[in-house]
Motif scaffolding. Structure first.
Motif, PDB file in Angstrom:
ATOM      1  N   LEU A 177       3.043 -11.337  -3.304  1.00  0.00           N
ATOM      2  CA  LEU A 177       1.760 -11.068  -3.943  1.00  0.00           C
ATOM      3  C   LEU A 177       0.704 -11.059  -2.845  1.00  0.00           C
ATOM      4  O   LEU A 177       0.337 -12.108  -2.306  1.00  0.00           O
ATOM      5  N   MET A 178       0.245  -9.864  -2.485  1.00  0.00           N
ATOM      6  CA  MET A 178      -0.788  -9.784  -1.458  1.00  0.00           C
ATOM      7  C   MET A 178      -2.116 -10.235  -2.062  1.00  0.00           C
ATOM      8  O   MET A 178      -2.556  -9.712  -3.099  1.00  0.00           O
ATOM      9  N   ARG A 179      -2.735 -11.224  -1.426  1.00  0.00           N
ATOM     10  CA  ARG A 179      -3.902 -11.901  -1.993  1.00  0.00           C
ATOM     11  C   ARG A 179      -5.019 -10.908  -2.321  1.00  0.00           C
ATOM     12  O   ARG A 179      -5.350 -10.034  -1.508  1.00  0.00           O
ATOM     13  N   ASN A 180      -5.572 -11.058  -3.530  1.00  0.00           N
ATOM     14  CA  ASN A 180      -6.657 -10.207  -4.036  1.00  0.00           C
ATOM     15  C   ASN A 180      -6.268  -8.738  -4.154  1.00  0.00           C
ATOM     16  O   ASN A 180      -7.134  -7.881  -4.281  1.00  0.00           O
ATOM     17  N   HIS A 181      -4.970  -8.442  -4.153  1.00  0.00           N
ATOM     18  CA  HIS A 181      -4.526  -7.052  -4.206  1.00  0.00           C
ATOM     19  C   HIS A 181      -3.470  -6.872  -5.286  1.00  0.00           C
ATOM     20  O   HIS A 181      -3.754  -6.298  -6.339  1.00  0.00           O
ATOM     21  N   GLY A 182      -2.260  -7.358  -5.039  1.00  0.00           N
ATOM     22  CA  GLY A 182      -1.215  -7.182  -6.029  1.00  0.00           C
ATOM     23  C   GLY A 182       0.161  -7.282  -5.413  1.00  0.00           C
ATOM     24  O   GLY A 182       0.315  -7.546  -4.221  1.00  0.00           O
ATOM     25  N   PRO A 183       1.205  -7.034  -6.228  1.00  0.00           N
ATOM     26  CA  PRO A 183       2.572  -7.203  -5.753  1.00  0.00           C
ATOM     27  C   PRO A 183       3.110  -6.005  -4.979  1.00  0.00           C
ATOM     28  O   PRO A 183       2.840  -4.857  -5.314  1.00  0.00           O
ATOM     29  N   PHE A 184       3.881  -6.312  -3.958  1.00  0.00           N
ATOM     30  CA  PHE A 184       4.729  -5.362  -3.256  1.00  0.00           C
ATOM     31  C   PHE A 184       6.148  -5.905  -3.339  1.00  0.00           C
ATOM     32  O   PHE A 184       6.364  -7.108  -3.177  1.00  0.00           O
ATOM     33  N   THR A 185       7.108  -5.013  -3.576  1.00  0.00           N
ATOM     34  CA  THR A 185       8.504  -5.441  -3.652  1.00  0.00           C
ATOM     35  C   THR A 185       9.350  -4.567  -2.744  1.00  0.00           C
ATOM     36  O   THR A 185       9.013  -3.417  -2.460  1.00  0.00           O
ATOM     37  N   ILE A 186      10.467  -5.139  -2.305  1.00  0.00           N
ATOM     38  CA  ILE A 186      11.386  -4.431  -1.428  1.00  0.00           C
ATOM     39  C   ILE A 186      12.787  -4.503  -2.010  1.00  0.00           C
ATOM     40  O   ILE A 186      13.081  -5.314  -2.885  1.00  0.00           O
ATOM     41  N   GLY A 187      13.675  -3.629  -1.519  1.00  0.00           N
ATOM     42  CA  GLY A 187      15.057  -3.649  -1.961  1.00  0.00           C
ATOM     43  C   GLY A 187      15.914  -2.811  -1.046  1.00  0.00           C
ATOM     44  O   GLY A 187      15.416  -2.105  -0.159  1.00  0.00           O
ATOM     45  N   LYS A 188      17.219  -2.861  -1.290  1.00  0.00           N
ATOM     46  CA  LYS A 188      18.136  -2.057  -0.476  1.00  0.00           C
ATOM     47  C   LYS A 188      17.913  -0.572  -0.696  1.00  0.00           C
ATOM     48  O   LYS A 188      18.245   0.259   0.150  1.00  0.00           O
ATOM     49  N   ASP A 189      17.327  -0.230  -1.838  1.00  0.00           N
ATOM     50  CA  ASP A 189      16.906   1.136  -2.132  1.00  0.00           C
ATOM     51  C   ASP A 189      15.735   1.052  -3.096  1.00  0.00           C
ATOM     52  O   ASP A 189      15.314  -0.050  -3.495  1.00  0.00           O
ATOM     53  N   ALA A 190      15.197   2.198  -3.474  1.00  0.00           N
ATOM     54  CA  ALA A 190      14.010   2.193  -4.332  1.00  0.00           C
ATOM     55  C   ALA A 190      14.308   1.634  -5.713  1.00  0.00           C
ATOM     56  O   ALA A 190      13.457   0.973  -6.315  1.00  0.00           O
ATOM     57  N   LYS A 191      15.498   1.878  -6.236  1.00  0.00           N
ATOM     58  CA  LYS A 191      15.840   1.338  -7.556  1.00  0.00           C
ATOM     59  C   LYS A 191      15.799  -0.178  -7.546  1.00  0.00           C
ATOM     60  O   LYS A 191      15.284  -0.813  -8.479  1.00  0.00           O
ATOM     61  N   ALA A 192      16.341  -0.801  -6.497  1.00  0.00           N
ATOM     62  CA  ALA A 192      16.314  -2.258  -6.395  1.00  0.00           C
ATOM     63  C   ALA A 192      14.887  -2.770  -6.278  1.00  0.00           C
ATOM     64  O   ALA A 192      14.535  -3.817  -6.848  1.00  0.00           O
ATOM     65  N   ALA A 193      14.035  -2.040  -5.553  1.00  0.00           N
ATOM     66  CA  ALA A 193      12.641  -2.455  -5.422  1.00  0.00           C
ATOM     67  C   ALA A 193      11.892  -2.318  -6.744  1.00  0.00           C
ATOM     68  O   ALA A 193      11.028  -3.147  -7.066  1.00  0.00           O
ATOM     69  N   VAL A 194      12.204  -1.289  -7.525  1.00  0.00           N
ATOM     70  CA  VAL A 194      11.593  -1.145  -8.852  1.00  0.00           C
ATOM     71  C   VAL A 194      12.031  -2.281  -9.761  1.00  0.00           C
ATOM     72  O   VAL A 194      11.218  -2.874 -10.482  1.00  0.00           O
ATOM     73  N   LYS A 195      13.322  -2.617  -9.736  1.00  0.00           N
ATOM     74  CA  LYS A 195      13.796  -3.749 -10.542  1.00  0.00           C
ATOM     75  C   LYS A 195      13.040  -5.020 -10.165  1.00  0.00           C
ATOM     76  O   LYS A 195      12.616  -5.787 -11.036  1.00  0.00           O
ATOM     77  N   ALA A 196      12.860  -5.253  -8.857  1.00  0.00           N
ATOM     78  CA  ALA A 196      12.140  -6.445  -8.417  1.00  0.00           C
ATOM     79  C   ALA A 196      10.705  -6.443  -8.935  1.00  0.00           C
ATOM     80  O   ALA A 196      10.166  -7.493  -9.303  1.00  0.00           O
ATOM     81  N   ALA A 197      10.069  -5.265  -8.984  1.00  0.00           N
ATOM     82  CA  ALA A 197       8.702  -5.169  -9.501  1.00  0.00           C
ATOM     83  C   ALA A 197       8.648  -5.499 -10.987  1.00  0.00           C
ATOM     84  O   ALA A 197       7.722  -6.181 -11.453  1.00  0.00           O
ATOM     85  N   VAL A 198       9.631  -5.019 -11.739  1.00  0.00           N
ATOM     86  CA  VAL A 198       9.702  -5.316 -13.174  1.00  0.00           C
ATOM     87  C   VAL A 198       9.896  -6.813 -13.393  1.00  0.00           C
ATOM     88  O   VAL A 198       9.212  -7.437 -14.216  1.00  0.00           O
ATOM     89  N   MET A 199      10.830  -7.403 -12.651  1.00  0.00           N
ATOM     90  CA  MET A 199      11.119  -8.823 -12.813  1.00  0.00           C
ATOM     91  C   MET A 199       9.957  -9.690 -12.334  1.00  0.00           C
ATOM     92  O   MET A 199       9.676 -10.750 -12.908  1.00  0.00           O
ATOM     93  N   CYS A 200       9.266  -9.257 -11.284  1.00  0.00           N
ATOM     94  CA  CYS A 200       8.104  -9.990 -10.796  1.00  0.00           C
ATOM     95  C   CYS A 200       7.042 -10.110 -11.883  1.00  0.00           C
ATOM     96  O   CYS A 200       6.502 -11.192 -12.126  1.00  0.00           O
ATOM     97  N   GLU A 201       6.751  -9.001 -12.548  1.00  0.00           N
ATOM     98  CA  GLU A 201       5.762  -9.044 -13.619  1.00  0.00           C
ATOM     99  C   GLU A 201       6.233  -9.896 -14.784  1.00  0.00           C
ATOM    100  O   GLU A 201       5.458 -10.654 -15.379  1.00  0.00           O
ATOM    101  N   GLU A 202       7.520  -9.813 -15.114  1.00  0.00           N
ATOM    102  CA  GLU A 202       8.045 -10.586 -16.245  1.00  0.00           C
ATOM    103  C   GLU A 202       7.914 -12.087 -16.010  1.00  0.00           C
ATOM    104  O   GLU A 202       7.466 -12.831 -16.878  1.00  0.00           O
ATOM    105  N   VAL A 203       8.309 -12.563 -14.830  1.00  0.00           N
ATOM    106  CA  VAL A 203       8.228 -14.006 -14.595  1.00  0.00           C
ATOM    107  C   VAL A 203       6.778 -14.446 -14.412  1.00  0.00           C
ATOM    108  O   VAL A 203       6.413 -15.562 -14.835  1.00  0.00           O
ATOM    109  N   ALA A 204       5.924 -13.597 -13.827  1.00  0.00           N
ATOM    110  CA  ALA A 204       4.508 -13.951 -13.701  1.00  0.00           C
ATOM    111  C   ALA A 204       3.883 -14.121 -15.075  1.00  0.00           C
ATOM    112  O   ALA A 204       3.095 -15.055 -15.305  1.00  0.00           O
TER     113      ALA A 204
END
Length: 237
Positions: A177-204
């Motif tokens: 979570l970049m301060r005062n900005h928002g989430p960035f996620t990474i993964g082995k490919d873009a699909k994994a990074a999208v999943k991480a973004a979905v899960m990040c919002e869910e747990v937040a």
């Protein structure tokens, strides 16, 4: 800049075409999961000619163009950049976050996809400069601990990318979570990074709701480690 993709070998151009298809399709997942509004947010993926060999000498990325609405995005609309963030092929300007994505790819060769959103709950934690604590087994599975806070950085150069790499290098979390900005996620490919973004919002969101009822109960570090190991190395295998 004049398109340069035609100077690359055919195998690279074929890989770019495949990556454009993937990145275009994955952008549709961001509004589907309520992670973006209007033209905000972006998905990128590293272009890899031979997945078995990993990143090669013709290292490129495909990313969303700047200021284009999600219903206008097509594979042809995606832009191609080198890992300095310079346009190689495309009719529009690259996303304003391209320098950040490119910095991550240059400095984390294991990363094949990067996603940025302004999803409401994750961004609310970022606005407070507070990491999301690991108080859910689902979070232990996916993130292996808390979702960390990265430093404040201005858009326009690779400052955000530096903050992402400094925060996530050596971390088990695929999200920052970049301060005062928002989430960035990474993964082995873009699909994994999208999943991480979905899960990040869910747990937040879930942990925010839990805190309205009282202080969430911590999970012992040994149990976090066990859950993470099982999910990453056993679950679904």
């Amino acid at each position: 800049m004049t398109a340069q993709l035609d100077t690359y070998p055919q195998a690279v151009r074929d890989a770019v075409a495949r990556t454009r298809e993937v990145v275009s399709a994955l952008h549709a997942e961001l509004p589907r999961w309520g992670l973006v509004v209007w033209t905000a947010g972006n998905v990128s993926q590293r272009v890899v000619v031979d997945p078995a060999a990993g990143p090669g000498e013709h290292d490129l990325l495909v990313i969303k163009p700047s200021g284009v609405t999600y219903d206008e995005l097509t594979p042809e609309a995606m832009v191609v950049c080198d890992l300095d963030g310079e346009l190689v092929d495309g009719e529009r300007s690259p996303s304003s976050d391209t320098a950040a994505h490119a910095y991550v790819y240059r400095n984390m060769p294991e990363v094949g996809g990067v996603v940025h959103t302004h999803s409401t709950y994750a961004t609310a934690w970022a606005a407070r400069g507070e990491e999301v604590p690991c108080v859910l087994t689902m979070m232990a599975d996916e993130f292996g601990g808390p979702i960390p806070i990265g430093p404040f950085a201005l858009i326009g150069d690779d400052s955000i990318g530096r903050g992402i790499v400094e925060t996530l290098r050596g971390s088990r979390s695929p999200a920052v979570l970049m301060r005062n900005h928002g989430p960035f996620t990474i993964g082995k490919d873009a699909k994994a990074a999208v999943k991480a973004a979905v899960m990040c919002e869910e747990v937040a969101r879930t942990i925010h709701v839990a805190r309205q009822l009282g202080e969430p109960l911590p999970i012992a570090q040994a149990d976090v480690d066990s859950l993470y190991d099982r999910y990453q190395n056993v679950y679904g295998r």
